[in-house]
Write an enzyme that holds these catalytic residues in place. Structure first.
Site, mmCIF file in Angstrom:
data_model
loop_
_atom_site.group_PDB
_atom_site.id
_atom_site.type_symbol
_atom_site.label_atom_id
_atom_site.label_comp_id
_atom_site.label_asym_id
_atom_site.label_seq_id
_atom_site.Cartn_x
_atom_site.Cartn_y
_atom_site.Cartn_z
ATOM 1 N N ARG A 127 33.224 43.011 42.335
ATOM 2 C CA ARG A 127 33.284 43.462 43.783
ATOM 3 C C ARG A 127 32.446 44.456 44.297
ATOM 4 O O ARG A 127 32.205 44.482 45.607
ATOM 5 C CB ARG A 127 34.881 43.818 43.875
ATOM 6 C CG ARG A 127 35.681 42.614 43.592
ATOM 7 C CD ARG A 127 37.425 42.961 43.669
ATOM 8 N NE ARG A 127 38.194 41.803 43.635
ATOM 9 C CZ ARG A 127 39.723 41.908 43.944
ATOM 10 N NH1 ARG A 127 40.165 42.925 44.086
ATOM 11 N NH2 ARG A 127 40.191 40.565 43.628
ATOM 12 N N ARG A 164 41.581 36.382 33.753
ATOM 13 C CA ARG A 164 42.771 36.090 34.393
ATOM 14 C C ARG A 164 42.830 34.789 34.907
ATOM 15 O O ARG A 164 42.083 34.179 35.417
ATOM 16 C CB ARG A 164 42.921 37.034 35.320
ATOM 17 C CG ARG A 164 43.003 38.647 34.894
ATOM 18 C CD ARG A 164 43.292 39.639 36.107
ATOM 19 N NE ARG A 164 43.191 40.878 35.652
ATOM 20 C CZ ARG A 164 43.239 41.883 36.178
ATOM 21 N NH1 ARG A 164 43.276 41.844 37.613
ATOM 22 N NH2 ARG A 164 42.870 43.083 35.864
ATOM 23 N N ARG A 222 37.622 36.399 43.748
ATOM 24 C CA ARG A 222 38.691 36.519 42.979
ATOM 25 C C ARG A 222 38.287 35.327 41.830
ATOM 26 O O ARG A 222 38.197 34.066 42.294
ATOM 27 C CB ARG A 222 40.217 36.014 43.659
ATOM 28 C CG ARG A 222 41.347 36.010 42.812
ATOM 29 C CD ARG A 222 42.498 35.846 43.743
ATOM 30 N NE ARG A 222 42.560 36.578 45.040
ATOM 31 C CZ ARG A 222 43.179 37.935 44.677
ATOM 32 N NH1 ARG A 222 43.917 38.245 43.935
ATOM 33 N NH2 ARG A 222 43.381 38.639 45.821
ATOM 34 N N GLU A 244 40.404 45.554 48.324
ATOM 35 C CA GLU A 244 40.505 46.344 46.896
ATOM 36 C C GLU A 244 39.241 46.074 45.966
ATOM 37 O O GLU A 244 38.885 45.220 45.760
ATOM 38 C CB GLU A 244 41.946 45.632 46.321
ATOM 39 C CG GLU A 244 42.242 46.615 45.008
ATOM 40 C CD GLU A 244 43.243 45.614 44.032
ATOM 41 O OE1 GLU A 244 42.887 45.876 42.860
ATOM 42 O OE2 GLU A 244 43.935 44.887 44.591
ATOM 43 N N SER A 267 42.385 49.785 41.484
ATOM 44 C CA SER A 267 43.837 50.221 41.539
ATOM 45 C C SER A 267 43.818 51.151 40.434
ATOM 46 O O SER A 267 43.668 50.948 39.250
ATOM 47 C CB SER A 267 44.599 48.828 41.570
ATOM 48 O OG SER A 267 46.027 49.412 41.640
#
Length: 428
Positions: free
Chosen positions: A390, A261, A276, A348, A351
């Protein structure tokens, strides 16, 4: 993509529900394009009827041996008019299609209304954050001295926001992937998939990354290939343009992929460490269900993802997204947030979303009811089960010791040859 028949017949309701999630539906443009489409369809049908009537008349006159040259010339003109109107119909339908591609999904009525993450609602907390008799470190301070994370060399190789793990740190990452896949396949009933790590534009349109979020993607120059931002894309598109037999539903897949990403729009956010990244590993859960089952399947999907954190004995909480914080294609979403001592916050790690038939309409994924009846669009769901990097961070920060070592959770030890502690290793 929304069912435009629903929008057409419930324009005010659709406008309000979209406004709840911060999207202003251009009702005037929709009604203008829709009216133009209806008008052109009326003209086309009228001309076709005229041509059919004339064809019958010509056939009758031919049988009566009457000269029909003039009549046939008239029909050539009508046929040309039909062609022009059909071209106009295709053009207006394409405009209507493009208009619809940037409209987000309608939020489920159970979703809390609010403009952003501040209106997300906590559903539950599980586990207690660890208590330390020392000041816990963030992973970016804790892990480099152990020799398991090298951020400087990662930046030299590729630039910022790329990871470089080494030694037992790399083994833990690989072990987590296998640990997650084993639980989801052996205990939760998902079928493992190894999909392509690139996808074409049709696939990315089907799952709603295109056209709206192209800037978030990495495209391979001079091709129609994009690096996958998540396994959701290739796995959901397994059934693109297909009809599934209804008695096979629900279908549940899990897949590991690296994810890529650009993180457009996140400038200055989470710049330290590896929270991230442009490249990260993730185990994804994807479901195809009947519409009447998708709410229950979302709840079980969240439970499946939570189980990984329970086995690793990591504290977490589950929140439901407000209307303004949901992803573009979702009708209802939950976040699972793991406790990170280094940030003194829940962050997070998964999701989980129900898309209703939004993706299925874009990708044309349908099912045939087992008892017969009209073919319908499936509902699609997906969620991280979990984001591997994560989870790695959470283990490092939650299991750190005063002497700088890190205890490996018991459940993960079989995946790292029984090793129980990460001690300082020789640096790369």
């Amino acid at each position: 993509m929304l069912d435009l028949n629903y929008v057409r017949e419930n324009i005010e309701t659709a406008r309000k529900r979209l406004a709840d999630r911060g999207f202003l539906l251009d009702v005037e443009t929709f009604q203008r394009l829709d009216g133009e489409r209806k008008s052109v369809i009326y003209d086309v049908e009228k001309l076709r009827q005229q041509r059919n009537t004339a064809s019958d008349e010509i056939a009758k006159l031919v049988r009566e041996k009457v000269d029909v040259t003039a009549k046939r010339n008239e029909m050539k003109v009508v046929s040309q008019q039909i062609k022009e109107k059909e071209d106009a119909l295709r053009a207006v339908e394409e405009k209507l299609f493009q208009f619809a591609t940037v409209i987000p999904n309608l939020p489920d009525p159970s979703v809390p209304v609010g403009p952003g993450e501040e209106q997300n609602v906590e559903i539950r907390r599980v586990g207690e954050p660890p208590k330390f008799d020392f000041q816990p470190k963030s992973h970016w301070d804790l892990c480099p001295p152990l020799g398991v994370l090298d951020l400087e060399r990662a930046t030299k190789i590729a630039g910022s926001r790329f990871p470089l793990l080494a030694g037992l740190g790399a083994r833990v990452e690989r072990g987590l992937i296998n640990f997650m896949l084993d639980i989801h396949t052996r205990e939760h009933g998902y079928r493992e998939i190894v999909p392509p790590f690139m996808a074409n534009s049709n696939s990315l349109f089907g799952t709603s990354q295109l056209p709206k979020f192209e800037e978030d993607l990495f495209k391979v120059r001079d091709t129609d290939y994009y690096l996958v931002p998540t396994a959701e894309v290739p796995v959901t598109n397994i059934y693109r343009e297909e009809v599934i037999e209804g008695d096979r539903l629900p279908i549940k897949f899990t897949a590991y992929t690296p994810c890529f990403r650009s993180e457009a729009g996140s400038y200055g956010k989470d710049v330290r460490g590896i929270f991230r990244q442009h490249q990260f590993n993730k185990v994804e859960l994807v479901k195809f269900t009947r519409p009447e089952d998708s709410d229950a399947e979302l709840e079980s999907l969240v439970t499946n993802a939570e189980e990984i954190l329970k086995r690793l004995k990591l504290a977490y909480r589950v929140v439901i997204h407000s209307t303004g914080d949901m992803g573009f294609a979702a009708s209802k979403s939950y976040d699972i947030e793991v406790w990170l001592p280094g940030q003194n916050a829940y962050r997070e790690i998964s999701s989980c979303s129900n898309f209703d038939d939004f993706q299925a309409r874009r990708a044309n994924i349908r099912y045939r009811p087992a008892g017969g009846g009209k073919v319908r669009f499936v509902h699609t769901l997906n969620g991280s089960g979990l984001a591997v990097g994560r989870t790695w961070i959470a283990i490092m920060e939650n299991y750190q010791q005063k002497d700088g070592t890190v205890v490996i959770p018991e459940a993960l030890r079989p995946y790292v040859d029984g090793q129980s502690v990460i001690r300082p290793e020789t640096v790369i």
